[in-house]
Write a protein that holds these residues in place. Structure first.
Motif, short mmCIF file in Angstrom:
data_model
loop_
_atom_site.label_atom_id
_atom_site.label_comp_id
_atom_site.label_asym_id
_atom_site.label_seq_id
_atom_site.Cartn_x
_atom_site.Cartn_y
_atom_site.Cartn_z
N ALA A 13 8.85 -5.59 6.78
CA ALA A 13 7.22 -5.79 7.64
C ALA A 13 6.27 -5.88 6.78
CB ALA A 13 6.85 -5.19 9.08
N ILE A 14 6.00 -4.96 5.89
CA ILE A 14 4.54 -5.29 5.13
C ILE A 14 4.51 -6.28 4.41
CG2 ILE A 14 3.41 -4.46 2.83
CD1 ILE A 14 4.68 -1.59 3.58
N ALA A 15 5.09 -6.99 4.13
CA ALA A 15 5.78 -8.23 2.98
C ALA A 15 5.20 -9.16 3.68
CB ALA A 15 6.71 -7.96 2.57
N ALA A 16 5.76 -9.20 5.04
CA ALA A 16 5.56 -10.70 6.19
C ALA A 16 3.81 -10.56 6.34
CB ALA A 16 6.35 -10.59 7.25
N LEU A 17 3.06 -9.70 6.11
CA LEU A 17 1.93 -9.56 6.89
C LEU A 17 0.87 -10.00 5.62
CD1 LEU A 17 1.30 -6.56 9.04
CD2 LEU A 17 1.56 -8.81 9.63
N VAL A 18 1.62 -10.81 4.56
CA VAL A 18 0.48 -10.70 3.51
C VAL A 18 0.40 -13.06 3.91
CG1 VAL A 18 0.92 -12.12 0.63
CG2 VAL A 18 1.63 -8.99 2.05
N GLY A 88 -13.04 -7.63 -6.27
CA GLY A 88 -12.05 -9.71 -6.75
C GLY A 88 -11.57 -10.11 -7.40
N GLU A 89 -10.78 -8.18 -7.74
CA GLU A 89 -9.76 -9.17 -8.55
C GLU A 89 -8.58 -9.36 -7.64
OE1 GLU A 89 -7.17 -7.58 -12.54
OE2 GLU A 89 -8.52 -6.58 -11.11
N ALA A 90 -8.08 -8.74 -7.02
CA ALA A 90 -7.26 -9.13 -6.10
C ALA A 90 -7.28 -9.81 -3.89
CB ALA A 90 -6.45 -8.74 -5.81
N ASP A 91 -7.34 -10.96 -3.69
CA ASP A 91 -7.88 -11.17 -2.31
C ASP A 91 -6.63 -9.99 -1.36
OD1 ASP A 91 -5.92 -13.32 -3.62
OD2 ASP A 91 -5.95 -13.19 -1.39
N THR A 92 -5.99 -9.55 -1.43
CA THR A 92 -5.21 -9.11 -0.70
C THR A 92 -3.80 -7.42 -1.68
OG1 THR A 92 -4.33 -10.68 0.84
CG2 THR A 92 -2.84 -8.58 0.71
N ILE A 93 -4.43 -6.55 -0.46
CA ILE A 93 -4.04 -4.77 -1.29
C ILE A 93 -3.09 -4.61 -0.34
CG2 ILE A 93 -4.75 -3.13 -1.91
CD1 ILE A 93 -7.98 -4.10 -2.77
N VAL A 94 -1.99 -4.11 -1.16
CA VAL A 94 -1.20 -3.27 -0.20
C VAL A 94 -1.37 -1.46 -0.75
CG1 VAL A 94 1.24 -2.52 0.51
CG2 VAL A 94 0.68 -5.06 0.31
N ILE A 95 -1.16 -0.96 0.04
CA ILE A 95 -1.40 0.11 0.41
C ILE A 95 -0.84 1.04 1.17
CG2 ILE A 95 -2.91 2.78 0.19
CD1 ILE A 95 -5.37 1.14 -0.32
N GLN A 122 0.01 1.70 5.46
CA GLN A 122 0.66 1.69 5.32
C GLN A 122 1.29 3.22 5.12
OE1 GLN A 122 4.64 2.85 4.57
NE2 GLN A 122 4.23 3.90 6.32
N PRO A 123 0.57 4.54 5.93
CA PRO A 123 0.55 4.99 5.76
C PRO A 123 2.25 6.46 6.42
CG PRO A 123 -0.47 5.08 7.90
CD PRO A 123 -0.67 4.05 7.42
N ILE A 156 2.05 -0.14 10.66
CA ILE A 156 1.04 -1.19 9.29
C ILE A 156 -0.15 -1.27 10.15
CG2 ILE A 156 1.00 -3.30 8.08
CD1 ILE A 156 4.46 -2.95 8.85
N LEU A 157 -1.40 -1.22 9.37
CA LEU A 157 -2.58 -1.23 9.98
C LEU A 157 -2.86 -2.01 8.97
CD1 LEU A 157 -2.31 1.89 10.75
CD2 LEU A 157 -5.21 1.85 11.05
#
Length: 239
Positions: A13-18, A88-95, A122-123, A156-157
């Protein structure tokens, strides 16, 4: 999704939101590296940073990449939170995969994260703390969804730097923008159960601080019960 490396519904689900136009993904707390490896296999992203505070999880991520033939486009970095990245190194960050308090600490230590990147948070616990903190510290929650994995519901926010009103008690515990989520009724029932138990545990508290905490919990319970009734009424009207 390239088999998603048998990672389960939560990581899928997280990957699908990228976003499809993601140029560089940073996966903070990458563990086995499933998200960046699967997205590189799929061709959805051009490059990724897999980062973890632990050397062993990062080694697991290297093994995952090697197993699936990822030899380019993935940078492994050992470090704490967003210290491994430059602005600015990454435009999408997953935590993901850590408590809400840990996520807030990571963001608080990197104020530049308010200036541009899309954040997928995603807490695993204390989502109410994260939801409370975000609007008060220059972040806007753009979307939120729920995913069920092994019988547990996880929010997932989708977040970016911006302004929004402070979270009410009902929003902190019940989520932002979740009323249309098919899992929201189950999520709401779980939060109400937890809050009622916590309030019951403080019922005989004589300490003024604990009594005040109980009153706050009762106020949140009343807000969530009102939302639950409205949600049930709207569902009944739609049938």
């Amino acid at each position: 999704m390239a088999d998603m490396l048998e990672s389960g519904p939560r990581l899928r689900a997280i990957a699908a939101l990228v976003p499809e136009d993601c140029q560089c993904l940073a996966d903070i707390g990458t563990d086995h590296g499933y998200i960046p490896v699967s997205l590189l296999l799929e061709g959805k992203i051009r490059c990724a940073v897999a980062a973890d505070i632990g050397a062993l999880p990062l080694e697991h991520a290297r093994r995952t990449a090697a197993q699936y033939g990822i030899t380019a486009g993935l940078d492994f970095r050992l470090g704490d939170g967003l210290t491994v990245l430059g602005p600015g190194e990454a435009d999408t960050i997953v935590i993901a995969g850590m408590g809400g308090d840990a996520i807030t600490a990571i963001l608080a230590a990197a104020p530049w994260s308010r200036a541009g990147p899309l954040l997928l948070l995603q807490p695993m616990s204390k989502a109410e703390s994260l939801r409370t903190w975000l609007p008060l510290n220059g972040y806007e929650v753009l979307a939120e969804e729920l995913v069920q994995d092994k019988g547990v519901l996880y929010p997932i926010l989708t977040v970016r730097g911006g302004e929004m009103p402070p979270a009410s008690g009902a929003q902190a515990w019940g989520g932002f923008l979740l009323e249309q989520d098919p899992l929201w009724g189950m999520y709401l029932a779980d939060k109400l159960l937890r809050l009622r138990r916590a309030a019951a545990g403080l019922e005989k508290a004589r300490d003024p601080t604990m009594a005040e905490k109980r009153n706050r919990l009762l106020g949140v319970i009343a807000q969530l019960e009102k939302k639950e009734r409205e949600w049930e009424d709207a569902g009944a009207a739609g049938r």
